[in-house]
Design a protein around this motif. Structure first.
Motif, mmCIF file in Angstrom:
data_model
loop_
_atom_site.group_PDB
_atom_site.id
_atom_site.type_symbol
_atom_site.label_atom_id
_atom_site.label_comp_id
_atom_site.label_asym_id
_atom_site.label_seq_id
_atom_site.Cartn_x
_atom_site.Cartn_y
_atom_site.Cartn_z
ATOM 1 N N ASP A 82 0.843 -1.193 0.000
ATOM 2 C CA ASP A 82 0.000 0.000 0.000
ATOM 3 C C ASP A 82 0.880 1.246 0.000
ATOM 4 O O ASP A 82 2.114 1.146 0.008
ATOM 5 N N PRO A 83 0.303 2.449 -0.047
ATOM 6 C CA PRO A 83 1.119 3.658 -0.107
ATOM 7 C C PRO A 83 2.021 3.880 1.111
ATOM 8 O O PRO A 83 2.908 4.732 1.057
ATOM 9 N N GLU A 84 1.831 3.126 2.183
ATOM 10 C CA GLU A 84 2.759 3.187 3.313
ATOM 11 C C GLU A 84 3.745 2.032 3.280
ATOM 12 O O GLU A 84 4.465 1.774 4.251
ATOM 13 N N LEU A 85 3.791 1.332 2.146
ATOM 14 C CA LEU A 85 4.748 0.260 1.861
ATOM 15 C C LEU A 85 4.514 -0.997 2.693
ATOM 16 O O LEU A 85 5.390 -1.854 2.815
ATOM 17 N N ARG A 86 3.308 -1.144 3.236
ATOM 18 C CA ARG A 86 2.938 -2.347 3.986
ATOM 19 C C ARG A 86 2.463 -3.415 3.008
ATOM 20 O O ARG A 86 1.645 -3.143 2.124
ATOM 21 N N VAL A 87 2.967 -4.631 3.175
ATOM 22 C CA VAL A 87 2.565 -5.736 2.303
ATOM 23 C C VAL A 87 1.114 -6.094 2.589
ATOM 24 O O VAL A 87 0.744 -6.376 3.748
ATOM 25 N N ARG A 88 0.294 -6.075 1.547
ATOM 26 C CA ARG A 88 -1.124 -6.376 1.729
ATOM 27 C C ARG A 88 -1.335 -7.848 2.088
ATOM 28 O O ARG A 88 -0.688 -8.735 1.543
ATOM 29 N N GLY A 89 -2.251 -8.067 3.017
ATOM 30 C CA GLY A 89 -2.620 -9.423 3.380
ATOM 31 C C GLY A 89 -1.938 -9.950 4.614
ATOM 32 O O GLY A 89 -2.341 -10.984 5.153
ATOM 33 N N VAL A 90 -0.867 -9.275 5.065
ATOM 34 C CA VAL A 90 -0.184 -9.661 6.301
ATOM 35 C C VAL A 90 0.136 -8.394 7.089
ATOM 36 O O VAL A 90 0.248 -7.307 6.534
ATOM 37 N N ALA A 91 0.275 -8.548 8.390
ATOM 38 C CA ALA A 91 0.636 -7.425 9.248
ATOM 39 C C ALA A 91 2.137 -7.432 9.517
ATOM 40 O O ALA A 91 2.814 -8.453 9.386
ATOM 41 N N ASN A 92 2.644 -6.268 9.870
ATOM 42 C CA ASN A 92 4.018 -6.108 10.373
ATOM 43 C C ASN A 92 5.090 -6.448 9.341
ATOM 44 O O ASN A 92 6.195 -6.868 9.702
ATOM 45 N N LEU A 93 4.781 -6.259 8.075
ATOM 46 C CA LEU A 93 5.749 -6.536 7.009
ATOM 47 C C LEU A 93 5.708 -5.408 5.987
ATOM 48 O O LEU A 93 4.644 -5.090 5.456
ATOM 49 N N ARG A 94 6.867 -4.809 5.751
ATOM 50 C CA ARG A 94 6.967 -3.740 4.742
ATOM 51 C C ARG A 94 8.090 -4.061 3.766
ATOM 52 O O ARG A 94 9.008 -4.818 4.060
ATOM 53 N N VAL A 95 8.006 -3.393 2.624
ATOM 54 C CA VAL A 95 9.073 -3.430 1.625
ATOM 55 C C VAL A 95 9.526 -2.002 1.383
ATOM 56 O O VAL A 95 8.691 -1.109 1.160
ATOM 57 N N VAL A 96 10.836 -1.778 1.457
ATOM 58 C CA VAL A 96 11.380 -0.436 1.233
ATOM 59 C C VAL A 96 12.591 -0.562 0.320
ATOM 60 O O VAL A 96 13.719 -0.782 0.776
ATOM 61 N N ASP A 97 12.369 -0.462 -0.961
ATOM 62 C CA ASP A 97 13.447 -0.444 -1.955
ATOM 63 C C ASP A 97 12.828 -0.131 -3.310
ATOM 64 O O ASP A 97 11.628 0.174 -3.400
ATOM 65 N N ALA A 98 13.625 -0.205 -4.375
ATOM 66 C CA ALA A 98 13.132 0.182 -5.700
ATOM 67 C C ALA A 98 12.018 -0.706 -6.206
ATOM 68 O O ALA A 98 11.278 -0.320 -7.121
ATOM 69 N N SER A 99 11.848 -1.885 -5.628
ATOM 70 C CA SER A 99 10.799 -2.783 -6.103
ATOM 71 C C SER A 99 9.408 -2.211 -5.907
ATOM 72 O O SER A 99 8.467 -2.641 -6.574
ATOM 73 N N VAL A 100 9.224 -1.244 -5.001
ATOM 74 C CA VAL A 100 7.886 -0.714 -4.741
ATOM 75 C C VAL A 100 7.484 0.363 -5.739
ATOM 76 O O VAL A 100 6.319 0.773 -5.761
ATOM 77 N N LEU A 101 8.409 0.829 -6.574
ATOM 78 C CA LEU A 101 8.074 1.883 -7.528
ATOM 79 C C LEU A 101 7.223 1.317 -8.661
ATOM 80 O O LEU A 101 7.666 0.417 -9.372
ATOM 81 N N PRO A 102 6.017 1.844 -8.882
ATOM 82 C CA PRO A 102 5.190 1.355 -9.986
ATOM 83 C C PRO A 102 5.579 1.960 -11.327
ATOM 84 O O PRO A 102 5.212 1.431 -12.378
ATOM 85 N N ILE A 103 6.303 3.070 -11.291
ATOM 86 C CA ILE A 103 6.792 3.732 -12.499
ATOM 87 C C ILE A 103 8.245 4.108 -12.274
ATOM 88 O O ILE A 103 8.700 4.231 -11.144
ATOM 89 N N MET A 104 8.965 4.297 -13.365
ATOM 90 C CA MET A 104 10.381 4.623 -13.277
ATOM 91 C C MET A 104 10.565 6.097 -12.939
ATOM 92 O O MET A 104 9.926 6.976 -13.524
ATOM 93 N N VAL A 105 11.427 6.362 -11.975
ATOM 94 C CA VAL A 105 11.866 7.727 -11.708
ATOM 95 C C VAL A 105 12.909 8.094 -12.760
ATOM 96 O O VAL A 105 13.754 7.276 -13.115
#
Length: 521
Positions: A477-500
């Motif tokens: 989600d927009p706060e980088l929380r993995v949907r469907g589970v609690a207490n798990l986030r992803v913080v790296d380039a993989s979360v970008l839906p478009i290229m900067v």
């Protein structure tokens, strides 16, 4: 089982920033896990040392990709395997991206990711230890200055700070270099705080899988020296392994496309088809020329003896070609005059190279030459990544799917023609005798695309394999929380839906800076 508040998996550009900021509160216990070793290799500090580091297995993961063109050489995507991750082995090019990129993230349904939020973070990072400079090529025999002058003659503005605006511009490459030495994410953000009592750094430690209790992440299973140990995360597990290793870890932990997981022998925790999908990557078009005179870097670096002399000079003065980033000159250009912002990036250097062989250092030609790389800033072709084994260290199957869309092919060809236009413009045009790669016979659009696939490179900028968004099928989600589970986030380039627009090292660090605020509420 030892417990921490946060377990951060991956000590790359994002992980080092997260470890710094999450451990600011001495009451917060932080574990930073890195599969590689300490960044003690002396070549890491030497800017041109990247040429050896990227092709080594001690400092880089080497991920093979699926064949994508009948004539293309086998391709491998290296990623950093040491503290600092890819920021310790990359070409050090530093771009912020364009304002419109971040505003587009917000328009796509990701509040808080617009330029008004992210833009000031770059300034704060640069004031907090991240050194950024434009390194002049003092030994390029004037070739770099002539490339810049040619761009100015085409109407591009000459900028000392290429992050100053989002128009067409050219200048010396902005790079994470200070006084002739690389400044990686670990040098800027981790080493200054690594002795904090509440921060533990575990090197040569592989994350084998994320541990769950029902629908919540509760820790990580780690492997080191053939032994396994489980660590608990009282608050969150934060995965910051990058666009290849992050979806791989999620998939071997049971989060991913159900069919892919079952075929690999992994039990399905969450059927998430988008984990490993929606991958975007730059395909770099290459152009190379022979020079009329013996100028540039080839004569200084094309034999071991000459490299040794340049190395000695670097050790004594911290100057010379070894003190420069991967490419000396950079430009952002439009492929059509009616565009509101640049859609292509060019990188230039006063050297020419022979064919790249996976696992070996890029060889320089004996004859003098110059070269230029170019790519579509915001490609929309989508590739994929999926595991083929439950082994968390096994290479995944990577399908790059370069230049698959009409947009990417059209802009790519137009960018290549702009590259040719630059080197046909004085004063640099007077130095050139002939185009050696791909050669003047390559004129048709289809031939230009074939040449890019056969002779070009990946950009080392993969994104999107755990893309964020507002919809149920978006991985985070927009706060980088993995949907469907609690207490798990992803913080790296993989979360970008478009290229900067541009190189990703700076944007990933800024993303992690912002994510630390989201994590801490």
């Amino acid at each position: 089982m030892r417990e921490f508040d946060y377990v951060i998996v991956g000590a790359g550009s994002a992980g080092c920033v997260l470890a710094n900021r999450l451990s600011e509160d001495p009451a917060t216990r932080v574990l930073l896990v890195e599969a590689g070793g300490w960044d003690s290799n002396p070549l890491i500090r030497v800017p041109k040392g990247f040429a050896r580091l990227m092709d080594g297995t001690r400092t880089a993961w080497q991920f093979p990709v699926e064949p994508f063109h009948p004539s293309a050489r086998p391709e491998v995507w290296p990623r950093g395997r040491t503290l600092g991750g890819s920021s310790s082995i990359n070409g050090m090019v530093y771009n912020r991206g364009q304002r419109a990129d971040y505003d587009e993230l917000e328009r796509l349904g990701n509040p808080g990711w617009g330029w008004d939020t992210i833009g000031p973070i770059f300034t704060e990072m640069e004031r907090s230890g991240l050194a950024v400079s434009a390194v002049s090529a003092t030994e390029s025999d004037g070739l770099c200055e002539e490339m810049i002058a040619a761009g100015v003659n085409l109407g591009w503005s000459h900028e000392r700070d290429l992050n100053a605006h989002d128009g067409e511009r050219i200048g010396y490459t902005m790079a994470t270099i200070r006084h002739g030495r690389r400044v990686s994410a670990s040098a800027a953000f981790l080493h200054p705080v690594r002795r904090r009592a509440n921060l533990t750094v575990a090197t040569r430690t592989v994350a084998l899988r994320i541990l769950f209790d029902k629908d919540a992440a509760v820790g990580v299973r780690l492997g080191r020296n053939g032994r396994t140990v489980d660590v608990a995360a009282a608050r969150e597990v934060v995965v910051a392994c990058g666009s290849i290793a992050t979806p791989r870890l999620l998939q071997v932990s049971g989060i991913g496309p159900a069919g892919v997981l079952r075929a690999a022998g992994v039990d399905v925790l969450l059927d998430r088809p988008a984990v490993g999908a929606r991958m975007r990557e730059h395909r770099v078009f290459k152009l190379q020329f022979r020079l009329a005179e013996d100028l540039g870097y080839n004569r200084r670096l094309n034999t071991p003896a000459r490299q040794a002399m340049a190395g000695l000079k670097y050790l004594l003065t911290r100057r010379g070609p070894i003190a420069a980033p991967v490419y000396d000159v950079l430009a952002f250009v439009k492929t059509r005059p009616d565009l509101d912002r640049p859609d292509a990036q060019l990188l230039m250097a006063p050297f020419s190279a022979g064919p790249q062989v996976p696992g070996e250092q890029l060889p320089l030609e004996r004859e003098p030459g110059v070269n230029c790389l170019g790519h579509v800033l915001r490609p929309d072709s989508e590739g994929s990544l999926r595991i083929t084994s439950p082994d968390p260290e096994a290479p995944p199957r990577i399908v790059p799917n370069y230049l698959a869309t009409e947009y990417d092919r059209g802009v790519g060809v137009a960018a290549f023609r702009r590259m040719r236009e630059l080197f046909a413009t004085d004063p640099i045009a007077k130095r050139i005798t002939v185009e050696t790669l791909p050669g003047p016979a390559v004129q048709d659009d289809a031939d230009i695309i074939d040449a890019a696939l056969e002779h070009g490179y990946c950009g080392y900028h993969a994104i999107g394999t755990c893309a964020m968004g507002p919809h149920d099928d978006d991985v985070v989600d927009p706060e980088l929380r993995v949907r469907g589970v609690a207490n798990l986030r992803v913080v790296d380039a993989s979360v970008l839906p478009i290229m900067v627009s541009g190189n990703l090292n700076g944007p990933v660090m800024a993303m992690a800076w912002h994510a630390s605020d989201l994590i801490q509420g």
